[in-house]
Design a protein around this motif. Sequence first.
Motif, short mmCIF file in Angstrom:
data_model
loop_
_atom_site.label_atom_id
_atom_site.label_comp_id
_atom_site.label_asym_id
_atom_site.label_seq_id
_atom_site.Cartn_x
_atom_site.Cartn_y
_atom_site.Cartn_z
N UNK A 97 0.83 -1.20 0.00
CA UNK A 97 0.00 0.00 0.00
C UNK A 97 0.87 1.25 0.00
N UNK A 98 1.95 1.22 0.77
CA UNK A 98 2.85 2.37 0.82
C UNK A 98 3.50 2.64 -0.52
N UNK A 99 3.90 1.56 -1.23
CA UNK A 99 4.54 1.74 -2.54
C UNK A 99 3.55 2.36 -3.54
N UNK A 100 2.31 1.88 -3.54
CA UNK A 100 1.32 2.42 -4.46
C UNK A 100 1.02 3.88 -4.12
N UNK A 101 0.83 4.19 -2.84
CA UNK A 101 0.58 5.58 -2.44
C UNK A 101 1.75 6.49 -2.80
N UNK A 102 2.96 6.02 -2.54
CA UNK A 102 4.15 6.81 -2.85
C UNK A 102 4.24 7.09 -4.35
N UNK A 103 4.06 6.05 -5.16
CA UNK A 103 4.18 6.19 -6.61
C UNK A 103 3.21 7.22 -7.15
N UNK A 104 1.94 7.08 -6.77
CA UNK A 104 0.93 7.95 -7.34
C UNK A 104 0.89 9.31 -6.67
N UNK A 105 1.38 9.42 -5.45
CA UNK A 105 1.54 10.74 -4.84
C UNK A 105 2.58 11.56 -5.60
N UNK A 106 3.66 10.89 -5.98
CA UNK A 106 4.70 11.60 -6.73
C UNK A 106 4.20 11.95 -8.13
N UNK A 107 3.61 10.97 -8.84
CA UNK A 107 3.18 11.22 -10.22
C UNK A 107 2.06 12.25 -10.29
#
Length: 406
Positions: A97-107
């Motif tokens: 969940x953290x990886x998905x949130x991090x990825x899309x927060x940045x993008x």
Amino acid sequence: MTDASDARPADGSAHAPRGSRLRRLMRYIPAIAPVLLWAAPCWVLLHAGQHWPMPVTLGGTALFALCLFGMPLAMMRGHGRRQQDRAAIVGDTLLGAGWVLFTWSVLLGILLRLALAVAGVGDGQDRARIVTWAIVGVAAVLLIWGYAEARRVPRVRQLDVELPRLQAELDGTRVVLITDTHYGPLDRARWSARVCETVNGLEADLVCHTGDIADGTAERRRAQAAPLGTVRATRALVYVTGNHEYYSEAQGWVDLMNELGWEPLRNRHLLLERGGATLVVAGVDDVTAESSGLAGHRADLAGALDGADPDLPVLLLAHQPKFVDQAAAGGVDLQLSGHTHGGQIWPFHHLVRLDQPAVAGLSRHGDRTLLYTSRGTGFWGPPFRVFAPSEITLLVLRSPQPAPSG
């Protein structure tokens, strides 16, 4: 379907620097990753101009802080000395969940905010809130979909692979590849049985498992692995170790697979014969085997091919794609591998490429050698697959077709 002409070229000479860069990077990941994974989305969702009511800001920040400290703790208890499955499930789920949130927060935090500003949509607070809800919505959809993708029985991917040295009598040989089943904290015994039923429906001549059977010892994960004993092939079931076996008493897995009717190809080969034609089917231990300290465990291609006729085509099982350097030097025709999971959760495949020459699919290495890299049958750790679907692979081996006359 795809044949060898569609194989992607790859430069095996780059493997060493790729590996060294990844090793340097890995030294810092345990300390940096949790902070990046949770601090970045916390800032983008709560503190980047949204001006949420104070209870929302404080409550959201506290939740992110709990994830930041709870994820490493749960993973240590789950995958460390204690091996607590419930803790592993919590830690792995938070990691995904953290990886998905991090990825899309940045993008979305950059691109969508910029697009809204260029379009003149609202003021700074309006744009920040739109970005927040977009990130939350995208992440929620991807996590739900990714969980369903990880837990389903993989689709069958079929392709034809032409091997120039394969004799006509062996044309049409059906090879099924499963790999990286990663039986683990989430009980997947029923999933395992359904995978095996699917494999049996493919009427394979040869079924291969290229390692990473489970996370945990053979004794602990026996119930999930037991359905592998129902798999059938007309010629042979063959298996090689993956790196995760060497975290979990590898010899126990070798013994269990042998008990279940699979032939462990530990630096050895067997011959698949039909109509007077022969295919050498060889296997090597994982490249991490030697560093495990287990006596007799190491990747030894020369030993695997010892006694084989050098004029015969060779199908090699090796868990990690990066073994293809040695395979190409040894004259192997086709190497089957797993390990990469296709990246498992996009865009992690970019990090995988730092260590491996291929992430998924068919690629060519040198003048003769083809490599097929499976995206894997199961999943490791986070129970999500995002833009990296699992697979059961059916490779139909083809001999060269004669040129049309006239």
